[in-house]
Motif scaffolding. Structure first.
Motif, PDB file in Angstrom:
ATOM      1  N   LYS A  60       0.817  -1.218   0.000  1.00  0.00           N
ATOM      2  CA  LYS A  60       0.000   0.000   0.000  1.00  0.00           C
ATOM      3  C   LYS A  60       0.854   1.273   0.000  1.00  0.00           C
ATOM      4  O   LYS A  60       0.323   2.367  -0.170  1.00  0.00           O
ATOM      5  CB  LYS A  60      -0.898   0.034   1.248  1.00  0.00           C
ATOM      6  CG  LYS A  60      -1.824  -1.161   1.410  1.00  0.00           C
ATOM      7  CD  LYS A  60      -2.622  -1.029   2.715  1.00  0.00           C
ATOM      8  CE  LYS A  60      -3.528  -2.208   2.965  1.00  0.00           C
ATOM      9  NZ  LYS A  60      -4.333  -2.040   4.204  1.00  0.00           N
ATOM     10  N   ILE A  61       2.146   1.107   0.185  1.00  0.00           N
ATOM     11  CA  ILE A  61       3.027   2.270   0.391  1.00  0.00           C
ATOM     12  C   ILE A  61       3.317   2.991  -0.919  1.00  0.00           C
ATOM     13  O   ILE A  61       3.674   2.380  -1.927  1.00  0.00           O
ATOM     14  CB  ILE A  61       4.340   1.843   1.054  1.00  0.00           C
ATOM     15  CG1 ILE A  61       4.075   1.308   2.467  1.00  0.00           C
ATOM     16  CG2 ILE A  61       5.333   2.997   1.095  1.00  0.00           C
ATOM     17  CD1 ILE A  61       5.291   0.703   3.135  1.00  0.00           C
ATOM     18  N   VAL A  62       3.151   4.305  -0.880  1.00  0.00           N
ATOM     19  CA  VAL A  62       3.521   5.181  -1.991  1.00  0.00           C
ATOM     20  C   VAL A  62       4.526   6.192  -1.460  1.00  0.00           C
ATOM     21  O   VAL A  62       4.291   6.823  -0.430  1.00  0.00           O
ATOM     22  CB  VAL A  62       2.289   5.917  -2.568  1.00  0.00           C
ATOM     23  CG1 VAL A  62       2.716   6.928  -3.624  1.00  0.00           C
ATOM     24  CG2 VAL A  62       1.302   4.921  -3.150  1.00  0.00           C
ATOM     25  N   GLU A  63       5.642   6.341  -2.143  1.00  0.00           N
ATOM     26  CA  GLU A  63       6.712   7.222  -1.669  1.00  0.00           C
ATOM     27  C   GLU A  63       6.609   8.616  -2.266  1.00  0.00           C
ATOM     28  O   GLU A  63       6.435   8.777  -3.478  1.00  0.00           O
ATOM     29  CB  GLU A  63       8.078   6.624  -2.007  1.00  0.00           C
ATOM     30  CG  GLU A  63       8.367   5.320  -1.275  1.00  0.00           C
ATOM     31  CD  GLU A  63       9.724   4.745  -1.635  1.00  0.00           C
ATOM     32  OE1 GLU A  63      10.483   5.422  -2.379  1.00  0.00           O
ATOM     33  OE2 GLU A  63      10.030   3.619  -1.201  1.00  0.00           O
ATOM     34  N   ALA A  64       6.721   9.615  -1.408  1.00  0.00           N
ATOM     35  CA  ALA A  64       6.823  11.007  -1.839  1.00  0.00           C
ATOM     36  C   ALA A  64       8.298  11.391  -1.876  1.00  0.00           C
ATOM     37  O   ALA A  64       9.132  10.743  -1.247  1.00  0.00           O
ATOM     38  CB  ALA A  64       6.065  11.908  -0.869  1.00  0.00           C
ATOM     39  N   LYS A  65       8.623  12.446  -2.602  1.00  0.00           N
ATOM     40  CA  LYS A  65      10.023  12.851  -2.737  1.00  0.00           C
ATOM     41  C   LYS A  65      10.609  13.336  -1.417  1.00  0.00           C
ATOM     42  O   LYS A  65      11.802  13.176  -1.174  1.00  0.00           O
ATOM     43  CB  LYS A  65      10.150  13.943  -3.799  1.00  0.00           C
ATOM     44  CG  LYS A  65       9.870  13.456  -5.213  1.00  0.00           C
ATOM     45  CD  LYS A  65      10.041  14.588  -6.209  1.00  0.00           C
ATOM     46  CE  LYS A  65       9.753  14.113  -7.635  1.00  0.00           C
ATOM     47  NZ  LYS A  65       9.893  15.221  -8.611  1.00  0.00           N
ATOM     48  N   SER A  66       9.789  13.972  -0.591  1.00  0.00           N
ATOM     49  CA  SER A  66      10.275  14.538   0.667  1.00  0.00           C
ATOM     50  C   SER A  66       9.185  14.426   1.711  1.00  0.00           C
ATOM     51  O   SER A  66       8.030  14.089   1.395  1.00  0.00           O
ATOM     52  CB  SER A  66      10.665  16.011   0.487  1.00  0.00           C
ATOM     53  OG  SER A  66       9.502  16.798   0.263  1.00  0.00           O
ATOM     54  N   ILE A  67       9.516  14.738   2.961  1.00  0.00           N
ATOM     55  CA  ILE A  67       8.509  14.685   4.022  1.00  0.00           C
ATOM     56  C   ILE A  67       7.480  15.801   3.835  1.00  0.00           C
ATOM     57  O   ILE A  67       6.317  15.661   4.224  1.00  0.00           O
ATOM     58  CB  ILE A  67       9.181  14.762   5.411  1.00  0.00           C
ATOM     59  CG1 ILE A  67       8.209  14.326   6.510  1.00  0.00           C
ATOM     60  CG2 ILE A  67       9.752  16.126   5.686  1.00  0.00           C
ATOM     61  CD1 ILE A  67       7.740  12.889   6.415  1.00  0.00           C
ATOM     62  N   GLY A  68       7.870  16.901   3.211  1.00  0.00           N
ATOM     63  CA  GLY A  68       6.909  17.953   2.910  1.00  0.00           C
ATOM     64  C   GLY A  68       5.898  17.508   1.883  1.00  0.00           C
ATOM     65  O   GLY A  68       4.687  17.764   2.013  1.00  0.00           O
ATOM     66  N   GLU A  69       6.361  16.813   0.855  1.00  0.00           N
ATOM     67  CA  GLU A  69       5.458  16.295  -0.171  1.00  0.00           C
ATOM     68  C   GLU A  69       4.586  15.181   0.404  1.00  0.00           C
ATOM     69  O   GLU A  69       3.447  14.992  -0.037  1.00  0.00           O
ATOM     70  CB  GLU A  69       6.252  15.780  -1.367  1.00  0.00           C
ATOM     71  CG  GLU A  69       5.368  15.390  -2.549  1.00  0.00           C
ATOM     72  CD  GLU A  69       6.158  14.992  -3.782  1.00  0.00           C
ATOM     73  OE1 GLU A  69       5.880  13.921  -4.348  1.00  0.00           O
ATOM     74  OE2 GLU A  69       7.059  15.763  -4.163  1.00  0.00           O
ATOM     75  N   ALA A  70       5.100  14.441   1.382  1.00  0.00           N
ATOM     76  CA  ALA A  70       4.291  13.397   2.023  1.00  0.00           C
ATOM     77  C   ALA A  70       3.063  14.015   2.684  1.00  0.00           C
ATOM     78  O   ALA A  70       1.967  13.439   2.638  1.00  0.00           O
ATOM     79  CB  ALA A  70       5.129  12.644   3.053  1.00  0.00           C
ATOM     80  N   LEU A  71       3.223  15.176   3.285  1.00  0.00           N
ATOM     81  CA  LEU A  71       2.078  15.869   3.879  1.00  0.00           C
ATOM     82  C   LEU A  71       1.076  16.255   2.807  1.00  0.00           C
ATOM     83  O   LEU A  71      -0.135  16.029   2.953  1.00  0.00           O
ATOM     84  CB  LEU A  71       2.540  17.119   4.632  1.00  0.00           C
ATOM     85  CG  LEU A  71       1.416  18.029   5.150  1.00  0.00           C
ATOM     86  CD1 LEU A  71       0.562  17.308   6.175  1.00  0.00           C
ATOM     87  CD2 LEU A  71       1.990  19.326   5.736  1.00  0.00           C
ATOM     88  N   THR A  72       1.547  16.818   1.710  1.00  0.00           N
ATOM     89  CA  THR A  72       0.663  17.226   0.619  1.00  0.00           C
ATOM     90  C   THR A  72      -0.127  16.042   0.080  1.00  0.00           C
ATOM     91  O   THR A  72      -1.349  16.128  -0.116  1.00  0.00           O
ATOM     92  CB  THR A  72       1.474  17.866  -0.521  1.00  0.00           C
ATOM     93  OG1 THR A  72       2.163  19.012  -0.018  1.00  0.00           O
ATOM     94  CG2 THR A  72       0.577  18.292  -1.669  1.00  0.00           C
ATOM     95  N   GLN A  73       0.551  14.912  -0.150  1.00  0.00           N
ATOM     96  CA  GLN A  73      -0.126  13.722  -0.674  1.00  0.00           C
ATOM     97  C   GLN A  73      -1.127  13.168   0.333  1.00  0.00           C
ATOM     98  O   GLN A  73      -2.199  12.679  -0.057  1.00  0.00           O
ATOM     99  CB  GLN A  73       0.905  12.665  -1.054  1.00  0.00           C
ATOM    100  CG  GLN A  73       1.728  13.028  -2.276  1.00  0.00           C
ATOM    101  CD  GLN A  73       2.598  11.882  -2.753  1.00  0.00           C
ATOM    102  OE1 GLN A  73       2.437  10.729  -2.340  1.00  0.00           O
ATOM    103  NE2 GLN A  73       3.551  12.182  -3.625  1.00  0.00           N
ATOM    104  N   THR A  74      -0.773  13.238   1.622  1.00  0.00           N
ATOM    105  CA  THR A  74      -1.685  12.739   2.658  1.00  0.00           C
ATOM    106  C   THR A  74      -2.978  13.544   2.667  1.00  0.00           C
ATOM    107  O   THR A  74      -4.075  12.991   2.821  1.00  0.00           O
ATOM    108  CB  THR A  74      -1.016  12.806   4.037  1.00  0.00           C
ATOM    109  OG1 THR A  74       0.167  11.999   4.028  1.00  0.00           O
ATOM    110  CG2 THR A  74      -1.947  12.308   5.130  1.00  0.00           C
ATOM    111  N   LEU A  75      -2.872  14.841   2.493  1.00  0.00           N
ATOM    112  CA  LEU A  75      -4.059  15.698   2.496  1.00  0.00           C
ATOM    113  C   LEU A  75      -4.873  15.569   1.211  1.00  0.00           C
ATOM    114  O   LEU A  75      -6.107  15.625   1.232  1.00  0.00           O
ATOM    115  CB  LEU A  75      -3.652  17.158   2.693  1.00  0.00           C
ATOM    116  CG  LEU A  75      -2.984  17.504   4.030  1.00  0.00           C
ATOM    117  CD1 LEU A  75      -2.534  18.952   4.039  1.00  0.00           C
ATOM    118  CD2 LEU A  75      -3.936  17.230   5.185  1.00  0.00           C
TER     119      LEU A  75
END
Length: 248
Positions: free
Chosen positions: A153-168
């Motif tokens: 189920k894991i999808v990787e974002a480029k950075s922890i900042g982008e991880a927040l954007t994708q989560t929202l």
């Protein structure tokens, strides 16, 4: 190619500020407060920050990007610069990061067990090769004995900042920096601890000791040294604490 990249960076950043900083994406949420306090004390010194995944920032610095200071998401990336003679100071811990799990779509009252829920299709994390928070996310799932069940189920974002954007925007749940919970844009979600987000037990992942160095490019910049000293000052430590960090 390296000289060409360096020229591009110089054109973009060279005259933008007295002190140019490369900082891990998780620092974004605290940086405005840090910058405000620094410039209150040093009104004649301008500061510019470029945010990204620590691994990518290391590559930029090694390719000639004219950053005076590097605020990494862990000591490894800062040490790498020092070992390869791209930093003029030994790495020092400026803060210890914390990890959180966030969802605006799922009830997280079951904690990490929520990740096993069949309704959870996408789990966002930062790229574990470039972002220490991403590695901490993997370690959390492994030490919780759920990684094998949920890794598909894991999808990787480029950075922890982008991880927040994708989560929202799209993911069912996401691992984020706890400091991101202080982002002004999250206020509209009326987040509740235990329901919309949980703070991950720090025993589940290796400590995220975030390191700072003055780069070789910035070694003769007295204004950069002032900012470096400020980041290690009691005033800065109080700001980091206010944004969810643990300070040494």
């Amino acid at each position: 190619m390296k000289k060409f990249l360096a020229l591009i960076f110089l054109c973009i950043f060279g005259y933008s500020a007295d002190v140019n900083i490369a900082a891990a994406a998780n620092v974004a949420y605290a940086f405005k407060a840090l910058q405000k306090e620094f410039q209150k004390q040093n009104p004649d010194i301008s500061v510019n920050v470029s945010l990204g995944a620590s691994g990518n920032l290391v590559s930029q610095i090694k390719n000639g990007a004219p950053f005076d200071i590097f605020m990494a998401a862990n000591m490894k990336f800062a040490q790498n610069l020092y070992d390869d003679n791209f930093a003029s100071t030994k790495p020092v811990i400026y803060a210890q990061g914390a990890l959180a799990l966030l969802s605006v779509r799922m009830d997280l009252s079951k904690g990490l067990n929520t990740l096993n829920d069949e309704k959870v299709k996408i789990i966002t994390i930062a790229n574990p090769k470039a972002a220490p928070y991403g590695q901490a996310s993997i370690e959390t799932m492994q030490n919780s004995k759920i990684y094998e069940q949920v890794k598909g189920k894991i999808v990787e974002a480029k950075s922890i900042g982008e991880a927040l954007t994708q989560t929202l925007k799209a993911a069912d749940v996401g691992f984020i920096a706890a400091s991101a919970l202080y982002e002004d844009g999250l206020k509209k979600y009326n987040l509740e601890e235990g329901k919309n987000y949980i703070l991950i037990d720090s025993n589940l992942y290796e400590p995220i000791n975030q390191g700072i160095v003055i780069t070789s490019y910035g070694k003769d910049n007295a204004k950069a040294k002032k900012f470096y000293d400020f980041i290690l000052s009691p005033e800065a430590k109080e700001i980091f604490k206010a944004y969810g960090y643990i300070v040494p």
